[in-house]
Design a protein around this motif. Structure first.
Motif, PDB file in Angstrom:
ATOM      1  N   SER A 109       0.884  -1.155   0.101  1.00 25.30           N
ATOM      2  CA  SER A 109      -0.095  -0.240   0.080  1.00 25.30           C
ATOM      3  C   SER A 109       1.000   1.218  -0.171  1.00 25.30           C
ATOM      4  O   SER A 109       0.512   2.201  -0.431  1.00 25.30           O
ATOM      5  CB  SER A 109      -1.235  -0.069   1.375  1.00 25.30           C
ATOM      6  OG  SER A 109      -0.186  -0.036   2.239  1.00 25.30           O
ATOM      7  N   VAL A 110       2.027   1.033   0.388  1.00 29.00           N
ATOM      8  CA  VAL A 110       3.125   2.371   0.530  1.00 29.00           C
ATOM      9  C   VAL A 110       3.780   2.460  -1.016  1.00 29.00           C
ATOM     10  O   VAL A 110       3.827   3.326  -1.627  1.00 29.00           O
ATOM     11  CB  VAL A 110       4.177   2.057   1.538  1.00 29.00           C
ATOM     12  CG1 VAL A 110       4.977   3.470   1.530  1.00 29.00           C
ATOM     13  CG2 VAL A 110       3.406   2.170   2.753  1.00 29.00           C
ATOM     14  N   TRP A 111       4.521   1.282  -1.516  1.00 32.55           N
ATOM     15  CA  TRP A 111       4.965   1.175  -2.665  1.00 32.55           C
ATOM     16  C   TRP A 111       4.371  -0.022  -3.286  1.00 32.55           C
ATOM     17  O   TRP A 111       4.635  -1.253  -2.982  1.00 32.55           O
ATOM     18  CB  TRP A 111       6.449   0.965  -2.403  1.00 32.55           C
ATOM     19  CG  TRP A 111       7.287   1.904  -1.811  1.00 32.55           C
ATOM     20  CD1 TRP A 111       7.444   3.206  -2.319  1.00 32.55           C
ATOM     21  CD2 TRP A 111       7.713   2.010  -0.583  1.00 32.55           C
ATOM     22  NE1 TRP A 111       8.312   4.194  -1.629  1.00 32.55           N
ATOM     23  CE2 TRP A 111       8.322   3.226  -0.348  1.00 32.55           C
ATOM     24  CE3 TRP A 111       7.883   1.022   0.568  1.00 32.55           C
ATOM     25  CZ2 TRP A 111       9.183   3.557   0.888  1.00 32.55           C
ATOM     26  CZ3 TRP A 111       8.432   1.240   1.875  1.00 32.55           C
ATOM     27  CH2 TRP A 111       8.930   2.526   1.913  1.00 32.55           C
ATOM     28  N   GLU A 118       7.640  -9.128  -2.075  1.00 35.86           N
ATOM     29  CA  GLU A 118       7.228  -9.818  -1.183  1.00 35.86           C
ATOM     30  C   GLU A 118       6.700 -11.140  -1.472  1.00 35.86           C
ATOM     31  O   GLU A 118       6.913 -12.208  -0.809  1.00 35.86           O
ATOM     32  CB  GLU A 118       5.971  -8.954  -0.388  1.00 35.86           C
ATOM     33  CG  GLU A 118       6.394  -7.680   0.304  1.00 35.86           C
ATOM     34  CD  GLU A 118       5.111  -6.933   0.795  1.00 35.86           C
ATOM     35  OE1 GLU A 118       5.605  -5.957   1.500  1.00 35.86           O
ATOM     36  OE2 GLU A 118       4.036  -7.005   0.543  1.00 35.86           O
ATOM     37  N   ARG A 119       6.347 -11.233  -2.792  1.00 35.83           N
ATOM     38  CA  ARG A 119       5.853 -12.644  -3.014  1.00 35.83           C
ATOM     39  C   ARG A 119       6.857 -13.416  -3.387  1.00 35.83           C
ATOM     40  O   ARG A 119       6.849 -14.755  -2.916  1.00 35.83           O
ATOM     41  CB  ARG A 119       5.218 -12.438  -4.506  1.00 35.83           C
ATOM     42  CG  ARG A 119       3.597 -11.865  -4.516  1.00 35.83           C
ATOM     43  CD  ARG A 119       3.173 -11.608  -5.879  1.00 35.83           C
ATOM     44  NE  ARG A 119       2.963 -13.270  -6.521  1.00 35.83           N
ATOM     45  CZ  ARG A 119       2.349 -13.316  -7.740  1.00 35.83           C
ATOM     46  NH1 ARG A 119       2.376 -12.205  -8.409  1.00 35.83           N
ATOM     47  NH2 ARG A 119       2.636 -14.510  -8.133  1.00 35.83           N
ATOM     48  N   ARG A 128       4.995 -14.634   5.536  1.00 37.75           N
ATOM     49  CA  ARG A 128       3.827 -14.190   4.986  1.00 37.75           C
ATOM     50  C   ARG A 128       3.782 -12.851   5.216  1.00 37.75           C
ATOM     51  O   ARG A 128       4.242 -12.120   6.096  1.00 37.75           O
ATOM     52  CB  ARG A 128       2.540 -14.823   5.775  1.00 37.75           C
ATOM     53  CG  ARG A 128       2.820 -16.476   5.533  1.00 37.75           C
ATOM     54  CD  ARG A 128       1.370 -17.132   5.982  1.00 37.75           C
ATOM     55  NE  ARG A 128       0.187 -16.470   5.075  1.00 37.75           N
ATOM     56  CZ  ARG A 128      -0.197 -17.007   3.997  1.00 37.75           C
ATOM     57  NH1 ARG A 128       0.690 -18.024   3.464  1.00 37.75           N
ATOM     58  NH2 ARG A 128      -1.331 -16.739   3.260  1.00 37.75           N
ATOM     59  N   PHE A 129       3.135 -11.884   4.214  1.00 41.47           N
ATOM     60  CA  PHE A 129       2.808 -10.692   4.312  1.00 41.47           C
ATOM     61  C   PHE A 129       1.420 -10.102   4.519  1.00 41.47           C
ATOM     62  O   PHE A 129       0.653 -10.487   3.816  1.00 41.47           O
ATOM     63  CB  PHE A 129       3.357  -9.940   3.176  1.00 41.47           C
ATOM     64  CG  PHE A 129       4.971  -9.984   3.147  1.00 41.47           C
ATOM     65  CD1 PHE A 129       5.700  -8.945   3.624  1.00 41.47           C
ATOM     66  CD2 PHE A 129       5.496 -11.084   2.546  1.00 41.47           C
ATOM     67  CE1 PHE A 129       7.078  -9.160   3.606  1.00 41.47           C
ATOM     68  CE2 PHE A 129       6.840 -11.240   2.166  1.00 41.47           C
ATOM     69  CZ  PHE A 129       7.565 -10.224   3.172  1.00 41.47           C
ATOM     70  N   ALA A 130       0.789  -9.641   5.571  1.00 39.68           N
ATOM     71  CA  ALA A 130      -0.550  -9.388   6.180  1.00 39.68           C
ATOM     72  C   ALA A 130      -0.917  -8.243   5.248  1.00 39.68           C
ATOM     73  O   ALA A 130      -0.126  -7.384   4.839  1.00 39.68           O
ATOM     74  CB  ALA A 130      -0.581  -9.043   7.454  1.00 39.68           C
ATOM     75  N   ASP A 131      -2.067  -8.542   4.738  1.00 32.72           N
ATOM     76  CA  ASP A 131      -2.775  -7.626   3.744  1.00 32.72           C
ATOM     77  C   ASP A 131      -2.074  -7.583   2.296  1.00 32.72           C
ATOM     78  O   ASP A 131      -2.461  -6.422   1.642  1.00 32.72           O
ATOM     79  CB  ASP A 131      -2.759  -6.050   4.410  1.00 32.72           C
ATOM     80  CG  ASP A 131      -3.746  -6.228   5.665  1.00 32.72           C
ATOM     81  OD1 ASP A 131      -4.709  -7.057   6.006  1.00 32.72           O
ATOM     82  OD2 ASP A 131      -3.158  -5.508   6.612  1.00 32.72           O
ATOM     83  N   PRO A 133      -2.212  -8.035  -1.379  1.00 34.30           N
ATOM     84  CA  PRO A 133      -3.280  -8.283  -2.307  1.00 34.30           C
ATOM     85  C   PRO A 133      -3.251  -9.594  -3.128  1.00 34.30           C
ATOM     86  O   PRO A 133      -4.323 -10.142  -3.572  1.00 34.30           O
ATOM     87  CB  PRO A 133      -3.264  -6.945  -3.484  1.00 34.30           C
ATOM     88  CG  PRO A 133      -1.608  -6.637  -3.220  1.00 34.30           C
ATOM     89  CD  PRO A 133      -1.374  -6.903  -1.871  1.00 34.30           C
ATOM     90  N   ASP A 134      -2.189 -10.302  -3.255  1.00 32.43           N
ATOM     91  CA  ASP A 134      -2.066 -11.513  -3.888  1.00 32.43           C
ATOM     92  C   ASP A 134      -0.893 -12.570  -3.668  1.00 32.43           C
ATOM     93  O   ASP A 134       0.215 -12.473  -4.386  1.00 32.43           O
ATOM     94  CB  ASP A 134      -1.926 -11.533  -5.276  1.00 32.43           C
ATOM     95  CG  ASP A 134      -2.069 -12.625  -6.281  1.00 32.43           C
ATOM     96  OD1 ASP A 134      -2.391 -13.679  -5.827  1.00 32.43           O
ATOM     97  OD2 ASP A 134      -1.519 -12.637  -7.533  1.00 32.43           O
ATOM     98  N   LEU A 135      -0.827 -12.858  -2.337  1.00 32.17           N
ATOM     99  CA  LEU A 135       0.324 -13.495  -1.728  1.00 32.17           C
ATOM    100  C   LEU A 135       0.238 -15.026  -2.318  1.00 32.17           C
ATOM    101  O   LEU A 135      -0.042 -15.834  -1.779  1.00 32.17           O
ATOM    102  CB  LEU A 135       0.339 -13.507  -0.257  1.00 32.17           C
ATOM    103  CG  LEU A 135       1.676 -13.939   0.308  1.00 32.17           C
ATOM    104  CD1 LEU A 135       2.728 -12.843  -0.112  1.00 32.17           C
ATOM    105  CD2 LEU A 135       1.511 -14.149   1.834  1.00 32.17           C
ATOM    106  N   SER A 136       0.944 -15.121  -3.406  1.00 30.33           N
ATOM    107  CA  SER A 136       0.932 -16.681  -4.094  1.00 30.33           C
ATOM    108  C   SER A 136       2.478 -16.601  -4.743  1.00 30.33           C
ATOM    109  O   SER A 136       3.066 -15.788  -4.755  1.00 30.33           O
ATOM    110  CB  SER A 136      -0.031 -16.382  -5.375  1.00 30.33           C
ATOM    111  OG  SER A 136       0.215 -15.379  -6.162  1.00 30.33           O
ATOM    112  N   ARG A 137       2.721 -17.963  -5.112  1.00 35.23           N
ATOM    113  CA  ARG A 137       4.130 -18.231  -5.677  1.00 35.23           C
ATOM    114  C   ARG A 137       4.374 -17.399  -6.803  1.00 35.23           C
ATOM    115  O   ARG A 137       3.391 -16.959  -7.756  1.00 35.23           O
ATOM    116  CB  ARG A 137       4.353 -19.715  -5.928  1.00 35.23           C
ATOM    117  CG  ARG A 137       4.082 -20.363  -4.685  1.00 35.23           C
ATOM    118  CD  ARG A 137       4.938 -21.764  -4.794  1.00 35.23           C
ATOM    119  NE  ARG A 137       4.834 -22.651  -3.794  1.00 35.23           N
ATOM    120  CZ  ARG A 137       5.951 -22.729  -2.725  1.00 35.23           C
ATOM    121  NH1 ARG A 137       6.910 -21.892  -2.899  1.00 35.23           N
ATOM    122  NH2 ARG A 137       5.671 -23.515  -1.776  1.00 35.23           N
TER     123      ARG A 137
END
Length: 166
Positions: A109-111, A118-119, A128-131, A133-137
């Motif tokens: 949400s910042v960058w 993060e993925r 894991r990264f809370a919030d 938008p699409d935490l997938s491989r």
């Protein structure tokens, strides 16, 4: 550096986000590192993007697995590489993630560029990264078991059938 010292960045962060700063480190040259409590990473990033040095660019998010941990139950150390195009300053933020259930807040949400960084950390280390938008491989196949850059990931291999016919 753009005229703001390491301690000044630390002080500005402490005023804007009380309780966020754990420690500070000065590396060779102008390398600045500030260790942040994981519960404050998003607020600190939001502050730094628009305030003192205007760190509008997130260059990278990386992770290191310290299998033995840091003595506080944390195992994964994440580093956020920030750059200010206005001042030329570089700043590294570090946070630790828990050994059992590693999770920190997402900074997408910042960058927006944090999305892919993060993925990758999630895919390779399982943090894991809370919030997000699409935490997938992003690198490994979706059905891959485990996280290959963890130090406890089993080293394996494939049996290769060799032939003497050359």
């Amino acid at each position: 550096m753009g005229g703001i010292s390491l301690s000044e960045y630390r002080n500005l962060i402490e005023v804007a986000c009380p309780g966020a700063v754990i420690d500070e480190f000065e590396g060779p040259g102008d390398e600045l590192t500030i260790e942040i409590h994981r519960d404050h990473i998003r607020a600190v990033c939001r502050f730094l993007k628009y305030e003192p040095g205007a760190f509008r660019q997130l260059s990278d998010v990386t992770c290191v697995d310290y299998l033995e941990g840091n003595g506080s139950g944390d195992r994964f150390r994440l580093a956020y590489q920030l750059f200010s195009m206005e001042t030329g300053d570089r700043l590294r933020l570090r946070v630790w993630a828990d050994a059992e259930q590693p999770e920190v807040d997402s900074v997408t949400s910042v960058w927006a560029t944090a999305n892919w960084h993060e993925r990758e950390v999630y895919d390779m280390f399982g943090v894991r990264f809370a919030d997000h938008p699409d935490l997938s491989r992003i690198l490994m196949p979706f059905d891959w078991e485990g996280h290959p850059l963890r130090r406890d990931y089993p080293l394996g291999g494939e049996n290769v059938k060799f032939s003497d016919a050359v």
